[in-house]
Design a protein around this motif. Structure first.
Motif, PDB file in Angstrom:
ATOM      1  N   ARG A  62       0.815  -1.226   0.000  1.00  0.00           N
ATOM      2  CA  ARG A  62       0.000   0.000   0.000  1.00  0.00           C
ATOM      3  C   ARG A  62       0.846   1.272   0.000  1.00  0.00           C
ATOM      4  O   ARG A  62       0.422   2.327   0.474  1.00  0.00           O
ATOM      5  N   CYS A  63       2.060   1.160  -0.541  1.00  0.00           N
ATOM      6  CA  CYS A  63       2.954   2.306  -0.689  1.00  0.00           C
ATOM      7  C   CYS A  63       3.474   2.357  -2.112  1.00  0.00           C
ATOM      8  O   CYS A  63       3.474   1.353  -2.821  1.00  0.00           O
ATOM      9  N   VAL A  64       3.899   3.548  -2.532  1.00  0.00           N
ATOM     10  CA  VAL A  64       4.587   3.696  -3.811  1.00  0.00           C
ATOM     11  C   VAL A  64       5.972   4.258  -3.525  1.00  0.00           C
ATOM     12  O   VAL A  64       6.136   5.105  -2.646  1.00  0.00           O
ATOM     13  N   THR A  65       6.953   3.755  -4.265  1.00  0.00           N
ATOM     14  CA  THR A  65       8.329   4.221  -4.123  1.00  0.00           C
ATOM     15  C   THR A  65       8.670   5.100  -5.313  1.00  0.00           C
ATOM     16  O   THR A  65       8.515   4.684  -6.464  1.00  0.00           O
ATOM     17  N   CYS A  66       9.108   6.318  -5.045  1.00  0.00           N
ATOM     18  CA  CYS A  66       9.481   7.245  -6.107  1.00  0.00           C
ATOM     19  C   CYS A  66      10.623   6.641  -6.919  1.00  0.00           C
ATOM     20  O   CYS A  66      11.618   6.186  -6.344  1.00  0.00           O
ATOM     21  N   PRO A  67      10.512   6.644  -8.249  1.00  0.00           N
ATOM     22  CA  PRO A  67      11.553   6.039  -9.074  1.00  0.00           C
ATOM     23  C   PRO A  67      12.862   6.828  -9.110  1.00  0.00           C
ATOM     24  O   PRO A  67      13.871   6.299  -9.557  1.00  0.00           O
ATOM     25  N   LEU A  68      12.873   8.063  -8.638  1.00  0.00           N
ATOM     26  CA  LEU A  68      14.102   8.853  -8.692  1.00  0.00           C
ATOM     27  C   LEU A  68      15.016   8.644  -7.493  1.00  0.00           C
ATOM     28  O   LEU A  68      16.222   8.448  -7.644  1.00  0.00           O
ATOM     29  N   HIS A  69      14.462   8.727  -6.289  1.00  0.00           N
ATOM     30  CA  HIS A  69      15.315   8.685  -5.100  1.00  0.00           C
ATOM     31  C   HIS A  69      14.788   7.762  -4.000  1.00  0.00           C
ATOM     32  O   HIS A  69      15.168   7.902  -2.840  1.00  0.00           O
ATOM     33  N   ASN A  70      13.884   6.850  -4.365  1.00  0.00           N
ATOM     34  CA  ASN A  70      13.418   5.781  -3.467  1.00  0.00           C
ATOM     35  C   ASN A  70      12.649   6.241  -2.228  1.00  0.00           C
ATOM     36  O   ASN A  70      12.582   5.503  -1.249  1.00  0.00           O
ATOM     37  N   ARG A  71      12.082   7.412  -2.264  1.00  0.00           N
ATOM     38  CA  ARG A  71      11.224   7.804  -1.140  1.00  0.00           C
ATOM     39  C   ARG A  71       9.891   7.083  -1.273  1.00  0.00           C
ATOM     40  O   ARG A  71       9.332   7.021  -2.354  1.00  0.00           O
ATOM     41  N   ARG A  72       9.381   6.556  -0.153  1.00  0.00           N
ATOM     42  CA  ARG A  72       8.126   5.795  -0.157  1.00  0.00           C
ATOM     43  C   ARG A  72       7.006   6.626   0.445  1.00  0.00           C
ATOM     44  O   ARG A  72       7.200   7.298   1.455  1.00  0.00           O
ATOM     45  N   TYR A  73       5.819   6.521  -0.174  1.00  0.00           N
ATOM     46  CA  TYR A  73       4.639   7.243   0.291  1.00  0.00           C
ATOM     47  C   TYR A  73       3.492   6.267   0.507  1.00  0.00           C
ATOM     48  O   TYR A  73       3.202   5.433  -0.359  1.00  0.00           O
ATOM     49  N   VAL A  81       6.981   7.442   4.224  1.00  0.00           N
ATOM     50  CA  VAL A  81       7.358   6.427   5.202  1.00  0.00           C
ATOM     51  C   VAL A  81       8.755   6.764   5.720  1.00  0.00           C
ATOM     52  O   VAL A  81       9.697   6.887   4.943  1.00  0.00           O
ATOM     53  N   GLY A  82       8.855   6.996   7.029  1.00  0.00           N
ATOM     54  CA  GLY A  82      10.144   7.322   7.637  1.00  0.00           C
ATOM     55  C   GLY A  82      10.605   8.748   7.364  1.00  0.00           C
ATOM     56  O   GLY A  82      11.797   9.034   7.443  1.00  0.00           O
ATOM     57  N   GLY A  83       9.682   9.653   7.034  1.00  0.00           N
ATOM     58  CA  GLY A  83      10.064  11.039   6.763  1.00  0.00           C
ATOM     59  C   GLY A  83       8.908  11.987   7.013  1.00  0.00           C
ATOM     60  O   GLY A  83       7.847  11.585   7.481  1.00  0.00           O
ATOM     61  N   ASP A  84       9.122  13.250   6.679  1.00  0.00           N
ATOM     62  CA  ASP A  84       8.136  14.283   6.969  1.00  0.00           C
ATOM     63  C   ASP A  84       7.379  14.792   5.748  1.00  0.00           C
ATOM     64  O   ASP A  84       6.471  15.608   5.882  1.00  0.00           O
ATOM     65  N   ASP A  85       7.772  14.365   4.547  1.00  0.00           N
ATOM     66  CA  ASP A  85       7.079  14.833   3.348  1.00  0.00           C
ATOM     67  C   ASP A  85       5.691  14.215   3.251  1.00  0.00           C
ATOM     68  O   ASP A  85       5.413  13.175   3.847  1.00  0.00           O
TER      69      ASP A  85
END
Length: 125
Positions: A62-73, A81-85
């Motif tokens: 139930r998350c998507v990982t940004c293809p540029l820098h691996n941030r997960r939402y 996930v694991g951040g403030d964005d």
């Protein structure tokens, strides 16, 4: 003229494979639409980190990982996930005829004279 939120057709369910995303433009906003085993999810298309195309990301848990820098939402909350964005989330549903409908907030409808202007799924990457 006052604008209200409205359900707007944005494409066909058959155009979004399971565990993949497609982008759609509604008014001034690009939105990523995802098919999940449990239904549908829709979030802002651009990653807040560097504008990466979230509709092109890998979907899992139930998350998507940004293809540029691996941030997960998280696709339910829009939180990193694991951040403030955070990215905005949108309500989306599949109609009985297989049409995908997005609940477009009033703020996105301002200046949109004809909601049929919405670009179909997958248009303009």
């Amino acid at each position: 003229m006052a604008f209200r939120s409205a359900w707007v057709p944005v494409g066909r369910a058959e155009d979004v494979p399971l565990l993949e995303g497609r982008s759609v433009t509604v008014g001034p906003q690009r939105i990523a639409v995802f098919r999940l085993p449990s239904g549908w999810a829709a979030i802002d298309h651009a990653c807040p980190h560097r504008g990466g195309p979230l509709a092109d990301g890998i979907v899992a848990d139930r998350c998507v990982t940004c293809p540029l820098h691996n941030r997960r939402y998280d696709l339910r909350t829009g939180m990193q996930v694991g951040g403030d964005d955070r990215v905005a989330t949108y309500e989306i549903r599949e109609a009985a005829d297989g049409t995908l409908e997005l609940l477009v907030p009033a703020a996105l409808m301002v200046g949109t004279e004809d909601l049929a202007q919405s670009a179909p799924l997958g248009s303009g990457v």
